[in-house]
Structures are given as structure tokens and as C-alpha cells.
Design an enzyme around this catalytic site. Structure first.
Site, PDB file in Angstrom:
ATOM      1  CB  SER A  22      -8.989   3.415 -19.605  1.00  0.00           C
ATOM      2  OG  SER A  22      -9.699   3.892 -20.729  1.00  0.00           O
ATOM      3  CG  ASN A 109     -14.901  14.581 -22.482  1.00  0.00           C
ATOM      4  OD1 ASN A 109     -14.048  13.688 -22.535  1.00  0.00           O
ATOM      5  ND2 ASN A 109     -14.613  15.854 -22.645  1.00  0.00           N
ATOM      6  CB  THR A 154     -23.196  -1.463  26.741  1.00  0.00           C
ATOM      7  OG1 THR A 154     -23.032  -1.626  28.158  1.00  0.00           O
ATOM      8  CG2 THR A 154     -24.683  -1.456  26.414  1.00  0.00           C
ATOM      9  CG  HIS A 155     -18.966  -0.170  27.716  1.00  0.00           C
ATOM     10  ND1 HIS A 155     -18.367   1.023  27.401  1.00  0.00           N
ATOM     11  CD2 HIS A 155     -20.194   0.147  28.227  1.00  0.00           C
ATOM     12  CE1 HIS A 155     -19.175   2.033  27.725  1.00  0.00           C
ATOM     13  NE2 HIS A 155     -20.292   1.518  28.210  1.00  0.00           N
ATOM     14  CB  SER A 276      -5.245 -24.471  11.026  1.00  0.00           C
ATOM     15  OG  SER A 276      -3.854 -24.602  11.228  1.00  0.00           O
ATOM     16  CE  LYS A 282      -7.760 -21.913  15.097  1.00  0.00           C
ATOM     17  NZ  LYS A 282      -6.546 -21.125  14.892  1.00  0.00           N
ATOM     18  CG  ASN A 284      -9.325 -20.860  11.650  1.00  0.00           C
ATOM     19  OD1 ASN A 284      -9.434 -20.946  12.869  1.00  0.00           O
ATOM     20  ND2 ASN A 284      -8.221 -21.189  11.003  1.00  0.00           N
ATOM     21  CD  GLU A 289     -10.720 -14.710  10.742  1.00  0.00           C
ATOM     22  OE1 GLU A 289      -9.583 -14.362  11.029  1.00  0.00           O
ATOM     23  OE2 GLU A 289     -11.069 -15.898  10.626  1.00  0.00           O
ATOM     24  CE1 TYR A 316     -13.144  12.336 -18.587  1.00  0.00           C
ATOM     25  CE2 TYR A 316     -11.331  13.339 -19.797  1.00  0.00           C
ATOM     26  CZ  TYR A 316     -11.896  12.238 -19.187  1.00  0.00           C
ATOM     27  OH  TYR A 316     -11.220  11.053 -19.178  1.00  0.00           O
ATOM     28  CD  GLN A 321      -8.356   6.589 -18.885  1.00  0.00           C
ATOM     29  OE1 GLN A 321      -8.874   6.969 -19.914  1.00  0.00           O
ATOM     30  NE2 GLN A 321      -7.079   6.223 -18.818  1.00  0.00           N
ATOM     31  CE  LYS A 324     -14.440   4.986 -17.173  1.00  0.00           C
ATOM     32  NZ  LYS A 324     -13.523   6.070 -16.780  1.00  0.00           N
TER      33      LYS A 324
END
Ligand code: ARG
Length: 461
Positions: A22, A109, A154-155, A276, A282, A284, A289, A316, A321, A324
Site C-alpha cells: 500500500s 493495526n 419551484t419545479h 470550444s 462558446k 462554457n 460542470e 482488523y 487497507q 485510504k
């Protein structure tokens, strides 16, 4: 030979080494590992478990390793599996037999439980600070737009008039809760597992309170099995980060919408937008995003560890392991997203003209029209129906409610008088919503102050 090679007659298969090691990711824990070992060595010395000269040699050796790691002079090896054995092997290389005494009354451990907990603990204030900065930026922006009317939705349908400040402060409140969730996690995790041993404590006369104190924990963990097998703090952190990312993601979604030509409520600074490769026009909102996109990986990180833990018997197990990488990833992601997102908000241009224009269409003062009639004595449900008729009438004529003449209004109810135009004015509709928590300036002022003192309280500490 491996540090644990005593009972083995054969070398491990190289694929097993690959699977087992690890060090490629847990080398991040070098500082926690060395700090924990120093506290352990001092305690062993204080309790007469190892000699003072050995303690001194260990401390000196660990200090030199820390320095060399920080200077980039140390090559960790997969041969030594993980950060714990790498540090121990280096120490023994440097100081000989004293190095071999460090692991008395301790297990890996123990070490991994301690190191990982300290790592999580050290990143909570970093993320909290980033959140507080974001909240300050939101307050600064909100102060500029307390009278800027925009449609509340709303909606995703235009609903009622609010101010841009009110909208921003909604997010500031979410981020305050994220802060307190993280603080709560920090409080609960601050018990020290060191001294749990492999699982069953130890026969040596160790002093767990001393190591706990030295490592700035509130107390030693009460049960040795729990000490080595608890990963709740990592799960709590990732839960808090998942919720935090969900907030950033909702906000990002709105940024994306607001940047579109369909809304154009805001424009992003060039430094926080991208172009773009083919479409020259463009600009963006990639930052928003990507933050929205990265939310998914933090959820995945949380699910990954929840799934790892769900079937594990005490204490343990090597499965752990796998704890992490998701935690590192979730922390890295949050710590990367927060400052970029904050800078994007700080530098955006707000198009209050377009917000106002959008507010003007969509009958967002229809509730106010019904309320007007209600205040004149009509039961609310009847006022609602009358207003509904007016809206249908307006939609057919391509007019807004306030564009109807008083004669047109009177065809549905003779309660309408000249003062209705005051009542339908969007600025008034917003300003009069002064109930606690509402968008009126008095209320957004209160909200901004509350967030500012929340931030201040914490930056003064
Ligand atoms: N590298 C291990 C981990 O991250 C350390 C603990 C190993 N303990 C053991 N008994 N094999 O979990």
C-alpha cells in the site's frame, strides 16, 4: 527478508507483493506515522519499557527520516509494503538495534488506525476554512444584490419574486451546516487508538493517556478491538463531504443554467470559463460542470468504504487497507473544488437586468394578487380562483397582470381598486415579504449578519 518473515520458508509470490503493498498511496501518512512513533517511543521510555538512550536514538533517527522525506531524499519500497514498515526499516538501517525496539507494545493495526485518524483530523480545518471563505464571498455578493429582483422557482417554473441576495444566502446556510457537520466529526474522532495493540491491548505497562495527550487527543479509545477496527470517522468525513459536494453540485447546476442564453442571469469571468475547439462563440461553464461531475466520485468514495466495512468481523482485516484511497480522493476533490468554485462566484458578473426581465414574465405576482383580494375580504380560496382566471385571461392576451386595466380587472371582481397596481409591483411584492427568513431587505440583512458572525466566530479561534 520481510520484517514479518520469521515463520516463512518461502518468499511471497510477486503478485501477492503487488496486491499487498500500500506504500504507493499510504506514503502520504509519513508525517502522522513518524509523529505517532515519536510519542510511542517517549511513552515507552517514560514507563521504563525501553532505555532512555534507545529513546533518544529513536527520536533522532525519526527526526532525520522526517527531514529526508520532506526533502524528497527518501525512496520508499514496495518490499516494505506500507508506510509503517518503510519507516521502521529506515530507522533500523540508520540506528541499528534501538530501531528494532520501537515496535515494542505496538502493532501496525495500531499505527494505521492512529495515522489515518490523524490525517483525517488534520484536513478538517482546511476544508472548514475553505467553506468559511466561500461563505464570506457569498455575503459580499449578497450585499450588492439585496434589492435585485429575480424570479424564485419551484419545479423550475417561475414562482414568486425573491432577491438574488436571498438566493445566495440559501447556499450560505447550507455551507454553515457543512461546517458544523465537519466540526462534529472532528469532535467525535478525537480519541486515540494507539495502545490498542494488534487488537487485545498489551501486557506491557504502557500509558495510553500519555500518548493520547502528546498527540492532542481528548482521551484514549476505550476498547482495544474498537480502537483498531473503527473507521467511522472516515465514513463520517465522507458523508459530510458528500453532502457538501451535493450542495456545490446544486449550486453548479444553477450556475450552468444561469450562464445559458436562455437565462443569462450571470456571466463568468474569463479565468473561470473555457472555450470550444470548434465553436468560436462558446464560453462554457466547465468549472461548475466539473464540480457537479466530481460530486459523483465523492459519493462513490463513501459507498466504497461503506461497502468495504459492512461484512468485516472484528477486529482488523486487510480489507481495511482499502479505506485510504477513497478518503484521500474525497479530501483531494473537496479541497480542489471549493477554492475554484469560490473564485468563480467571487468574479462572476451578475446581470440584474435579465433577472428583472425574467421576473416580469411568468405571473410571479399572482400570489400577491390573490393576497390583495384576500386582504379586501375575499376568502383566500376564492381569491385564488379569481386570480387564476385573470392569469388565463392575460396568457390569452399576451399581457401581464399589472398590464390589465382596472376595467378588465373589475370584470372578475369589483374588489379591485387603483391600489392594486402597487400591490402587483414586483419590487413591492419582494419588499413586503418580510416574514422571518424572507427576501425583504431587512431579512436578507439579518441573514448576512448571521452568516458573517458565524464565519467570524470561527476565524477568531
Ligand atoms: N497497510 C496496512 C493498512 O493500511 C497496515 C496494517 C497492516 N496490518 C496487518 N496486520 N497486516 O491497513
Amino acid at each position: 527478508m520481510k520484517l514479518w518473515g520469521g515463520r516463512f520458508e518461502k518468499e511471497t509470490d510477486s503478485l501477492v507483493d503487488q496486491l499487498n503493498a500500500s506504500i504507493s498511496f499510504d506514503q502520504r501518512l509519513y508525517r502522522e506515522d513518524i509523529t505517532g512513533s515519536m510519542a510511542h517511543a517517549k511513552m515507552l521510555g517514560a514507563r521504563g519499557i525501553i532505555s532512555q538512550p534507545d529513546v533518544d536514538a529513536i527520536l533522532e533517527g525519526l527526526r532525520s527520516i522526517l527531514e529526508d522525506v520532506e526533502a524528497g531524499k527518501v525512496e520508499f519500497t514496495a518490499e516494505n509494503e506500507d508506510i509503517h514498515m518503510n519507516v521502521e526499516a529506515l530507522l533500523t538501517q540508520r540506528i541499528g538495534d534501538a530501531g528494532k525496539r520501537l515496535h515494542t507494545a505496538r502493532s501496525r493495526n495500531d499505527q494505521v488506525a492512529l495515522d489515518f485518524r490523524m490525517y483525517v483530523r488534520s484536513h478538517i480545518p482546511v476544508i472548514v476554512d475553505q467553506l468559511l471563505h466561500l461563505e464570506s464571498v457569498l455575503c459580499e455578493q449578497a450585499k450588492k444584490y439585496q434589492t435585485a429582483v429575480m424570479p424564485g422557482y419551484t419545479h423550475l417554473q417561475r414562482a414568486q419574486p425573491i432577491s438574488f441576495a436571498q438566493h445566495l444566502m440559501a447556499y450560505a446556510n447550507m455551507f454553515s451546516r457543512d461546517v458544523t457537520r465537519l466540526e462534529d466529526c472532528a469532535k467525535r474522532l478525537n480519541e486515540c487508538p494507539l495502545g490498542s495493540g494488534a487488537l487485545a491491548g498489551t501486557t506491557y505497562p504502557i500509558d495510553r493517556r500519555q500518548t493520547a495527550r502528546a498527540l492532542e487527543f481528548d482521551a484514549p479509545m476505550s476498547n482495544s478491538l474498537d480502537g483498531v477496527s473503527d473507521r467511522d470517522y472516515a465514513l463520517e468525513l465522507m458523508s459530510a463531504l458528500s453532502i457538501l459536494m451535493m450542495h456545490l453540485s446544486r449550486f453548479s447546476e444553477e450556475i450552468v443554467l444561469w450562464c445559458s442564453w436562455e437565462f443569462k442571469f450571470i456571466e463568468l469571468d474569463d479565468a473561470y470559463a473555457t472555450g470550444s475547439s470548434i465553436m468560436p462563440q462558446k464560453k462554457n461553464p466547465d468549472v461548475a460542470e466539473l464540480v457537479r461531475g466530481k460530486t459523483g466520485r465523492v459519493y462513490g468514495d463513501l459507498m466504497s468504504l461503506l461497502t468495504t466495512m459492512k461484512g468485516l468481523p472484528l477486529a482488523y482485516n486487510k480489507d481495511m487497507q482499502e479505506d485510504k484511497e477513497p478518503v484521500f480522493d474525497a479530501i483531494d476533490t473537496a479541497e480542489l473544488c471549493l477554492p475554484v468554485f469560490t473564485a468563480m462566484i467571487d468574479t462572476m458578473t451578475v446581470r440584474t437586468d435579465n433577472m428583472r426581465k425574467a421576473a416580469g414574465r411568468g405571473f410571479i405576482n399572482a400570489t400577491d394578487c390573490a393576497d390583495y383580494l384576500t386582504k379586501k375580504g375575499l376568502p383566500f380560496r376564492d381569491a385564488y380562483t379569481v386570480t387564476g382566471k385573470l392569469v388565463a385571461d392575460c396568457a390569452a392576451k399576451g399581457k401581464t397582470l399589472e398590464e390589465l386595466t382596472i376595467e378588465e380587472l373589475k370584470t372578475v371582481s369589483d374588489l379591485f381598486e387603483e391600489d392594486v397596481y402597487e400591490a402587483l409591483n414586483l419590487e413591492n411584492c419582494m419588499a413586503l415579504r418580510s416574514s422571518y427568513g424572507g427576501p425583504a431587505v431587512s431579512e436578507t440583512t439579518r441573514q448576512i449578519k448571521a452568516i458573517e458572525s458565524f464565519v467570524e466566530e470561527r476565524t477568531r479561534r
